[in-house]
Scaffold this motif. Structure first.
Motif, PDB file in Angstrom:
ATOM      1  N   LYS A 180       0.034 -57.540  13.211  1.00 43.63           N
ATOM      2  CA  LYS A 180      -1.212 -58.256  12.933  1.00 43.63           C
ATOM      3  C   LYS A 180      -1.649 -58.041  11.486  1.00 43.63           C
ATOM      4  CE  LYS A 180      -3.016 -58.220  17.634  1.00 43.63           C
ATOM      5  NZ  LYS A 180      -4.031 -57.690  18.547  1.00 43.63           N
ATOM      6  N   GLU A 181      -1.476 -56.818  10.988  1.00 40.48           N
ATOM      7  CA  GLU A 181      -1.839 -56.529   9.606  1.00 40.48           C
ATOM      8  C   GLU A 181      -0.973 -57.343   8.639  1.00 40.48           C
ATOM      9  OE1 GLU A 181      -1.754 -52.784   6.506  1.00 40.48           O
ATOM     10  OE2 GLU A 181      -1.892 -52.370   8.660  1.00 40.48           O
ATOM     11  N   THR A 182       0.319 -57.424   8.929  1.00 40.88           N
ATOM     12  CA  THR A 182       1.224 -58.216   8.088  1.00 40.88           C
ATOM     13  C   THR A 182       0.812 -59.683   8.105  1.00 40.88           C
ATOM     14  OG1 THR A 182       3.036 -56.694   8.540  1.00 40.88           O
ATOM     15  CG2 THR A 182       3.633 -58.875   7.725  1.00 40.88           C
ATOM     16  N   ALA A 183       0.494 -60.200   9.282  1.00 42.97           N
ATOM     17  CA  ALA A 183       0.081 -61.604   9.389  1.00 42.97           C
ATOM     18  C   ALA A 183      -1.229 -61.837   8.646  1.00 42.97           C
ATOM     19  CB  ALA A 183      -0.060 -61.991  10.858  1.00 42.97           C
ATOM     20  N   ALA A 184      -2.165 -60.878   8.718  1.00 47.43           N
ATOM     21  CA  ALA A 184      -3.442 -61.027   8.011  1.00 47.43           C
ATOM     22  C   ALA A 184      -3.243 -61.021   6.502  1.00 47.43           C
ATOM     23  CB  ALA A 184      -4.396 -59.910   8.425  1.00 47.43           C
ATOM     24  N   VAL A 185      -2.385 -60.132   6.029  1.00 45.20           N
ATOM     25  CA  VAL A 185      -2.128 -60.072   4.581  1.00 45.20           C
ATOM     26  C   VAL A 185      -1.475 -61.361   4.115  1.00 45.20           C
ATOM     27  CG1 VAL A 185      -0.721 -58.948   2.816  1.00 45.20           C
ATOM     28  CG2 VAL A 185      -2.024 -57.564   4.432  1.00 45.20           C
ATOM     29  N   LEU A 186      -0.487 -61.838   4.850  1.00 48.56           N
ATOM     30  CA  LEU A 186       0.204 -63.061   4.450  1.00 48.56           C
ATOM     31  C   LEU A 186      -0.692 -64.282   4.603  1.00 48.56           C
ATOM     32  CD1 LEU A 186       3.737 -62.369   5.883  1.00 48.56           C
ATOM     33  CD2 LEU A 186       3.011 -62.290   3.512  1.00 48.56           C
ATOM     34  N   GLY A 187      -1.641 -64.243   5.520  1.00 49.44           N
ATOM     35  CA  GLY A 187      -2.564 -65.357   5.698  1.00 49.44           C
ATOM     36  C   GLY A 187      -3.553 -65.466   4.554  1.00 49.44           C
ATOM     37  N   ASN A 188      -3.843 -64.371   3.886  1.00 50.84           N
ATOM     38  CA  ASN A 188      -4.797 -64.377   2.777  1.00 50.84           C
ATOM     39  C   ASN A 188      -4.147 -64.589   1.413  1.00 50.84           C
ATOM     40  OD1 ASN A 188      -6.894 -63.885   4.549  1.00 50.84           O
ATOM     41  ND2 ASN A 188      -6.670 -61.672   4.401  1.00 50.84           N
ATOM     42  N   VAL A 189      -2.833 -64.715   1.384  1.00 43.14           N
ATOM     43  CA  VAL A 189      -2.130 -64.892   0.110  1.00 43.14           C
ATOM     44  C   VAL A 189      -2.389 -66.297  -0.397  1.00 43.14           C
ATOM     45  CG1 VAL A 189       0.137 -65.010  -0.971  1.00 43.14           C
ATOM     46  CG2 VAL A 189      -0.359 -63.223   0.678  1.00 43.14           C
ATOM     47  N   LYS A 190      -2.783 -66.367  -1.668  1.00 38.47           N
ATOM     48  CA  LYS A 190      -3.019 -67.666  -2.287  1.00 38.47           C
ATOM     49  C   LYS A 190      -1.972 -67.871  -3.376  1.00 38.47           C
ATOM     50  CE  LYS A 190      -7.908 -67.430  -1.413  1.00 38.47           C
ATOM     51  NZ  LYS A 190      -9.241 -67.308  -1.982  1.00 38.47           N
ATOM     52  N   PRO A 191      -1.487 -69.093  -3.528  1.00 40.19           N
ATOM     53  CA  PRO A 191      -0.489 -69.330  -4.571  1.00 40.19           C
ATOM     54  C   PRO A 191      -1.141 -69.211  -5.947  1.00 40.19           C
ATOM     55  CG  PRO A 191      -1.103 -71.378  -3.522  1.00 40.19           C
ATOM     56  CD  PRO A 191      -1.782 -70.276  -2.757  1.00 40.19           C
ATOM     57  N   HIS A 192      -0.376 -68.728  -6.885  1.00 36.20           N
ATOM     58  CA  HIS A 192      -0.829 -68.604  -8.262  1.00 36.20           C
ATOM     59  C   HIS A 192       0.011 -69.531  -9.124  1.00 36.20           C
ATOM     60  CE1 HIS A 192      -3.366 -65.253  -7.225  1.00 36.20           C
ATOM     61  NE2 HIS A 192      -2.356 -64.716  -6.569  1.00 36.20           N
ATOM     62  N   PRO A 193      -0.403 -70.797  -9.270  1.00 32.31           N
ATOM     63  CA  PRO A 193       0.419 -71.741 -10.041  1.00 32.31           C
ATOM     64  C   PRO A 193       0.387 -71.407 -11.526  1.00 32.31           C
ATOM     65  CG  PRO A 193      -1.643 -72.760  -9.393  1.00 32.31           C
ATOM     66  CD  PRO A 193      -1.600 -71.403  -8.731  1.00 32.31           C
ATOM     67  N   ARG A 194       1.457 -71.750 -12.164  1.00 35.59           N
ATOM     68  CA  ARG A 194       1.540 -71.573 -13.604  1.00 35.59           C
ATOM     69  C   ARG A 194       0.718 -72.668 -14.282  1.00 35.59           C
ATOM     70  NH1 ARG A 194       7.962 -70.664 -13.625  1.00 35.59           N
ATOM     71  NH2 ARG A 194       7.925 -68.517 -12.922  1.00 35.59           N
ATOM     72  N   PRO A 195       0.217 -72.396 -15.482  1.00 34.67           N
ATOM     73  CA  PRO A 195      -0.531 -73.446 -16.187  1.00 34.67           C
ATOM     74  C   PRO A 195       0.387 -74.630 -16.493  1.00 34.67           C
ATOM     75  CG  PRO A 195      -0.307 -71.465 -17.552  1.00 34.67           C
ATOM     76  CD  PRO A 195       0.269 -71.159 -16.213  1.00 34.67           C
TER      77      PRO A 195
END
Length: 165
Positions: A127-142
């Motif tokens: 559950k902790e792994t799923a929560a961490v991965l669920g909160n990951v936001k992409p960081h696009p390059r400029p």
């Protein structure tokens, strides 16, 4: 991260990275499920050993009392010359001692099985792994203007057309 799929010095495409990340996530989930199964199997095994010890204690107490009591009582009487009542009490005490030791072993294994929170720990980790991965936001390059490439030092260079052959 893992090694690139192509020759040394080449970078992987976005599709390859997404594919690799998806594959690794799938493997992680499968490994966590295997961990839960292994921990549950261990807890069940401990519980089975504890219950088997309890069953053995009851069997010893029930089935061996008549034979052991008589044999032990007559043996004590022959060895010591004491009264038969005292010999039978000593015989019974020896049988209760054996049953108590087996019951004690059963209690130890039952407590170990009850303390084994293996599946709960693994489920919490999943559950902790799923929560961490669920909160990951992409960081696009400029995004650089068309026709130029942004270099790491902030300089710009003209884009080079790639050959399809």
């Amino acid at each position: 991260m893992s090694a690139p799929d192509g020759p040394v010095g080449t970078e992987r495409s976005l599709g390859q990275l997404v594919s690799a990340a998806s594959k690794e996530m799938s493997e992680l989930v499968h490994d966590e499920i295997a961990l839960v199964k292994a921990q549950l199997t261990q807890d069940v095994k401990r519980g089975a050993i504890g219950s088997a010890a309890f069953i053995a204690a009851i069997a010893v107490l029930i089935f061996s009392l008549p034979m052991l009591s008589f044999a032990l009582a007559y043996g004590i009487r022959t060895w010591s010359g004491w009264n038969m009542a005292i010999c039978f009490v000593l015989s019974f005490a020896a049988n209760v001692l054996v049953a108590g030791i087996l019951a004690w072993i059963g209690v130890i294994y039952a407590k170990k099985a009850a303390k084994g929170k293996g599946p709960q720990k693994a489920a919490a980790a999943a559950k902790e792994t799923a929560a961490v991965l669920g909160n990951v936001k992409p960081h696009p390059r400029p995004v650089a203007p068309a026709g130029t490439l942004a270099l790491e030092s902030g300089e710009r260079a003209d884009a080079v057309a790639r050959s399809t052959t």
